[in-house]
Scaffold this motif. Structure first.
Motif, PDB file in Angstrom:
ATOM      1  N   LEU A 184      26.342   3.289  29.559  1.00 20.85           N
ATOM      2  CA  LEU A 184      26.713   3.411  28.071  1.00 20.85           C
ATOM      3  C   LEU A 184      27.070   2.095  27.608  1.00 20.85           C
ATOM      4  N   PRO A 185      27.741   1.166  28.026  1.00 22.96           N
ATOM      5  CA  PRO A 185      27.988  -0.186  27.098  1.00 22.96           C
ATOM      6  C   PRO A 185      26.468  -0.772  27.276  1.00 22.96           C
ATOM      7  N   MET A 186      25.573  -0.595  28.283  1.00 22.86           N
ATOM      8  CA  MET A 186      24.414  -1.350  27.989  1.00 22.86           C
ATOM      9  C   MET A 186      23.515  -0.772  27.093  1.00 22.86           C
ATOM     10  N   PHE A 187      23.671   0.416  27.050  1.00 29.18           N
ATOM     11  CA  PHE A 187      22.706   1.124  25.870  1.00 29.18           C
ATOM     12  C   PHE A 187      23.186   0.203  24.345  1.00 29.18           C
ATOM     13  N   VAL A 188      24.381   0.352  24.183  1.00 27.89           N
ATOM     14  CA  VAL A 188      24.878  -0.443  23.028  1.00 27.89           C
ATOM     15  C   VAL A 188      24.445  -1.930  22.791  1.00 27.89           C
ATOM     16  N   ILE A 189      24.846  -2.389  24.106  1.00 26.04           N
ATOM     17  CA  ILE A 189      24.616  -3.915  24.171  1.00 26.04           C
ATOM     18  C   ILE A 189      23.005  -4.289  23.911  1.00 26.04           C
ATOM     19  N   PHE A 190      22.085  -3.511  24.596  1.00 23.23           N
ATOM     20  CA  PHE A 190      20.815  -3.648  24.472  1.00 23.23           C
ATOM     21  C   PHE A 190      20.116  -3.012  23.174  1.00 23.23           C
ATOM     22  N   SER A 191      20.597  -2.069  22.432  1.00 18.81           N
ATOM     23  CA  SER A 191      20.251  -1.807  21.185  1.00 18.81           C
ATOM     24  C   SER A 191      20.497  -2.851  20.425  1.00 18.81           C
ATOM     25  N   ARG A 192      21.365  -3.768  20.535  1.00 18.43           N
ATOM     26  CA  ARG A 192      21.563  -4.663  19.424  1.00 18.43           C
ATOM     27  C   ARG A 192      20.833  -5.938  19.693  1.00 18.43           C
ATOM     28  N   ALA A 193      20.415  -6.029  21.234  1.00 18.14           N
ATOM     29  CA  ALA A 193      19.401  -7.237  21.481  1.00 18.14           C
ATOM     30  C   ALA A 193      17.899  -6.716  21.631  1.00 18.14           C
ATOM     31  N   GLU A 194      17.668  -5.511  21.207  1.00 18.20           N
ATOM     32  CA  GLU A 194      16.506  -4.883  21.255  1.00 18.20           C
ATOM     33  C   GLU A 194      16.054  -5.158  22.441  1.00 18.20           C
ATOM     34  N   LEU A 195      16.803  -4.665  23.690  1.00 22.97           N
ATOM     35  CA  LEU A 195      16.205  -4.392  24.932  1.00 22.97           C
ATOM     36  C   LEU A 195      16.012  -2.978  25.439  1.00 22.97           C
ATOM     37  N   VAL A 196      16.262  -2.053  24.628  1.00 24.09           N
ATOM     38  CA  VAL A 196      16.300  -0.623  24.806  1.00 24.09           C
ATOM     39  C   VAL A 196      14.511  -0.428  25.051  1.00 24.09           C
ATOM     40  N   ASN A 197      14.233   0.442  25.730  1.00 26.81           N
ATOM     41  CA  ASN A 197      12.779   0.768  26.012  1.00 26.81           C
ATOM     42  C   ASN A 197      12.185  -0.568  26.392  1.00 26.81           C
ATOM     43  N   SER A 198      12.711  -1.355  27.194  1.00 27.43           N
ATOM     44  CA  SER A 198      11.928  -2.651  27.568  1.00 27.43           C
ATOM     45  C   SER A 198      11.998  -2.798  29.135  1.00 27.43           C
ATOM     46  N   PHE A 199      10.982  -3.145  29.734  1.00 30.91           N
ATOM     47  CA  PHE A 199      11.196  -3.702  31.121  1.00 30.91           C
ATOM     48  C   PHE A 199      12.171  -4.436  31.575  1.00 30.91           C
ATOM     49  N   ALA A 200      12.529  -5.613  30.627  1.00 28.75           N
ATOM     50  CA  ALA A 200      13.548  -6.526  31.117  1.00 28.75           C
ATOM     51  C   ALA A 200      14.808  -5.796  30.774  1.00 28.75           C
ATOM     52  N   GLY A 201      15.109  -4.854  30.061  1.00 22.82           N
ATOM     53  CA  GLY A 201      16.456  -4.250  30.002  1.00 22.82           C
ATOM     54  C   GLY A 201      16.521  -3.513  31.281  1.00 22.82           C
ATOM     55  N   LEU A 202      15.506  -2.660  31.569  1.00 23.55           N
ATOM     56  CA  LEU A 202      15.528  -1.803  32.787  1.00 23.55           C
ATOM     57  C   LEU A 202      15.771  -2.505  34.112  1.00 23.55           C
ATOM     58  N   ILE A 203      14.975  -3.597  34.254  1.00 25.30           N
ATOM     59  CA  ILE A 203      15.334  -4.521  35.207  1.00 25.30           C
ATOM     60  C   ILE A 203      16.447  -4.981  35.433  1.00 25.30           C
ATOM     61  N   LEU A 204      17.133  -5.659  34.247  1.00 22.86           N
ATOM     62  CA  LEU A 204      18.275  -6.153  34.327  1.00 22.86           C
ATOM     63  C   LEU A 204      19.471  -5.198  34.798  1.00 22.86           C
ATOM     64  N   ALA A 205      19.269  -4.051  34.177  1.00 20.73           N
ATOM     65  CA  ALA A 205      20.144  -2.792  34.533  1.00 20.73           C
ATOM     66  C   ALA A 205      20.200  -2.491  36.078  1.00 20.73           C
ATOM     67  N   ASN A 206      18.907  -2.393  36.578  1.00 14.68           N
ATOM     68  CA  ASN A 206      18.773  -2.171  38.027  1.00 14.68           C
ATOM     69  C   ASN A 206      19.165  -3.371  38.873  1.00 14.68           C
ATOM     70  N   CYS A 207      19.201  -4.559  38.605  1.00 17.80           N
ATOM     71  CA  CYS A 207      19.798  -5.510  39.273  1.00 17.80           C
ATOM     72  C   CYS A 207      21.404  -5.659  39.100  1.00 17.80           C
ATOM     73  N   SER A 208      21.952  -5.197  38.132  1.00 17.40           N
ATOM     74  CA  SER A 208      23.461  -5.136  38.155  1.00 17.40           C
ATOM     75  C   SER A 208      23.879  -4.669  39.545  1.00 17.40           C
ATOM     76  N   LEU A 209      23.242  -3.588  39.803  1.00 16.79           N
ATOM     77  CA  LEU A 209      23.784  -3.043  41.333  1.00 16.79           C
ATOM     78  C   LEU A 209      22.961  -3.477  42.353  1.00 16.79           C
ATOM     79  N   ALA A 210      21.926  -3.872  42.326  1.00 17.81           N
ATOM     80  CA  ALA A 210      20.937  -4.294  43.249  1.00 17.81           C
ATOM     81  C   ALA A 210      21.523  -5.811  44.183  1.00 17.81           C
ATOM     82  N   ILE A 211      21.816  -6.530  43.163  1.00 19.72           N
ATOM     83  CA  ILE A 211      22.390  -7.987  43.336  1.00 19.72           C
ATOM     84  C   ILE A 211      23.595  -8.035  44.523  1.00 19.72           C
TER      85      ILE A 211
END
Lengths: 312, 278
Positions: B125-152
């Motif tokens: 939820l917050p990532m969607f808002v943050i990524f919307s402002r940083a233009e990271l929604v619908n990007s591989f970078a955003g999805l990889i970052l999100a996945n890494c948040s729990l993977a690391i």
């Protein structure tokens, strides 16, 4: 062997100590990226979420930022809504039931596969397939298995006379809840089995043999030897399973989307809908922030039981 | 060791096979349904074995559906990206927390464990808002970052025990031979911890491959969706074409099953280690 020989280690470590202490800060560079990463991708979003929960955030504010500070208004709104409390109650019910089923089955499997027989290691590993299968896949398969007219489950139940005619599992409130509980438990059971097997292997065979000599049957040995000795492991497994199940989103979302009606509306789906269906990111942020209390509260007990397990 | 004991073991094995088969029935049913003709999936009682075996769901539906190919490609990019970033960030951290003189080790390990208790929706939820402002929604970078948040954090909890089991003398010896902290890590600690590294790589990839919530929330654009989200969408458009749906499910599950069969010993240990060891 004279007194001039220093105890091993002391002479060589003393000169090394000074440069090593100086290098300490360099060592921190190894951890720094991970700490920054977690701070940026977990801690910052969580804090950001709390901030959102105190603002009035609609579609326009998502991209542009801003959003008027409204204090506790969103919290008052959520806490005054029956749907929120309903979702919390369903979440706890769903989690409790799924954990109970998974734990009972996991315990039964662990006890069975702790016996010595050819092929048991292979079978144990194979069972874990249910755990690592993507939940999207297993939820989809369960939807098909539970199909009212052509599902395999209904065929099996009909053949033993438990049901008569079609039972549309996912279209009726109570069966739907049982269905998502069962599908969730199916995934978690092998994981619990592996956790409990590790504990079972720590119980010495001699205890069982002594109990046998005393005339204890299989069930008595289970209740008087296995269960008491497994208590710390049990507690850890239960807490871990409860936390993980409480977080579950995919299985229920894909099987019922929270329905029929609100029958399986667990809190994660409720919060997701607030934000992504109705674009109320503020109240969605309230729901997620409040939702965090359950896993974080339980994790305190989890860490305590982990430590106790390590000591024992 | 008598004949009765041997017979008992045989019975236990037979029972074990029965339990395993019954338990994995849904997996078999997925495969069996995917190999049936459309006209055969609704027969009553259901055919336990597909006959004739039909590959049409694969050769016609899976291959020809543009969304599925795209979803598989997206998931591969997200999975590989997540694995690389996770390894690059988590491996040095886990090593330092096990073997170097770092402060707050207990506190940091606690942090990495607590973080794993956070539901994905809480971050999406917050990532969607943050990524919307940083233009990271619908990007591989955003999805990889999100996945890494729990993977690391998971990777660090899995890896630290591996590095703890590397004898300290080996690393000390390398340093005496002139290695810097960094080269001792690269040349000595890493090679002996290969099983741990494989475990973490496999688990990071499988986690990202099966991930659903981030994909759903952070990739609204169909061309960016991972295969899990594509599959969820197909459940609506395919309706009761269960053979096609099961064929797609098999394709999604296949990498997991293949990796599981070949690297099973790495996964089984890692899954439980990450959950129970601090």
């Amino acid at each position: 062997m004279t007194t001039t020989v220093a105890p091993p280690g002391t002479a060589s470590t003393t000169p090394a100590r000074a440069p090593r202490r100086a290098r300490r800060w360099g060592d921190h560079l190894f951890v720094l990226p991970a700490v920054l990463f977690v701070a940026a991708t977990v801690l910052y979003p969580l804090v950001f979420n709390v901030d959102l929960s105190f603002r009035d955030v609609g579609v326009a504010q998502i991209v542009n930022g801003g959003g008027e500070w409204v204090g506790w208004e969103n919290y008052a709104d959520q806490l005054g809504r029956d749907e929120f409390w309903h979702a919390l109650a369903i979440s706890l019910l769903y989690t409790g039931l799924a954990v109970a089923v998974a734990f009972a089955l996991g315990m039964a499997l662990a006890v069975y596969f702790n016996q010595r027989f050819p092929g048991r290691n292979l079978m144990r590993s194979l069972l874990l397939l249910a755990w690592i299968l993507p939940t999207v896949v297993s939820a989809n398969v369960w939807r098909w298995m539970l199909d009212g007219s052509y599902g395999l489950i209904n065929t099996l139940l009909e053949s033993v006379g438990l049901i008569d005619g079609d039972l549309f599992w996912l279209a009726r409130p109570v069966p739907a809840l049982f269905a998502v509980v069962f599908a969730t438990a199916w995934s978690f059971t092998p994981f619990i089995m592996i956790l409990l097997l590790a504990g079972l292997q720590g119980i010495p065979d001699t205890l069982y043999e002594a109990a046998k000599i005393d005339g204890a049957g299989a069930w008595r040995r289970f209740t008087s030897v296995t269960m008491p000795l497994l208590k710390p492991v049990n507690l850890t497994a239960l807490l871990l399973c409860f936390i993980s199940t409480f977080k579950t989103f995919d299985t229920v979302f894909l099987m019922t989307r929270g329905g029929p009606g609100e029958a399986t509306m667990i809190l994660p789906i409720y919060a997701y809908n607030e934000a992504f269906e109705y674009f109320r990111f503020d109240t969605g942020a309230v729901a997620t922030t409040l939702m965090l209390v359950v896993p974080l509260g339980l994790s305190v007990f989890y860490f305590r039981s982990l430590r106790r397990e390590e000591l024992s | 060791m008598t004949a009765t004991a041997a017979r008992r073991r045989r019975w236990l094995s037979a029972g074990g096979v029965l339990i395993t088969v019954a338990y994995l029935l849904p997996v078999y049913w997925m495969l069996a349904t995917s190999l049936k003709r459309s006209s055969d999936i609704f027969s009553t009682p259901p055919d336990l074995f597909p006959s004739p075996i039909a590959l049409t769901s694969y050769t016609e539906t899976v291959v020809n559906h543009a969304g599925i190919g795209r979803g598989l490609l997206n998931s591969t990019v997200i999975g590989v990206g997540t694995t690389i970033v996770t390894l690059a960030v988590a491996v040095p951290a886990a090593y330092a927390l096990a073997r170097l003189r770092v402060r707050f080790v207990a506190l940091l390990m606690l942090l990495f464990l607590v973080v794993q208790m956070v539901p994905a929706v809480n971050l999406a939820l917050p990532m969607f808002v943050i990524f919307s402002r940083a233009e990271l929604v619908n990007s591989f970078a955003g999805l990889i970052l999100a996945n890494c948040s729990l993977a690391i954090p998971l990777a660090i909890t899995i890896l630290r025990p591996y590095f703890l089991s590397v004898p300290g003398e080996v690393i000390e010896a390398a340093k005496i031979d002139g290695c810097t902290t960094w080269s001792a890590f690269l040349r000595v600690a890493l090679p002996v911890s290969t099983p741990g590294l494989i475990t973490v790589a496999v688990i990071s990839f499988l986690g990202a491959w099966g991930e659903f919530v981030f994909g759903l929330a952070l990739a609204s654009d169909e061309s960016m969706q991972p295969i899990t989200v594509v599959l969820a969408g197909l459940t609506n458009s395919f309706g009761t074409r269960w053979n096609d749906l099961m064929a797609v499910s098999v394709v999604v599950a296949l990498p997991i099953i293949v990796v599981f069969v070949f690297l099973q010993r790495y996964i089984v240990g890692g899954l439980t280690a990450g959950a129970t060891k601090s």
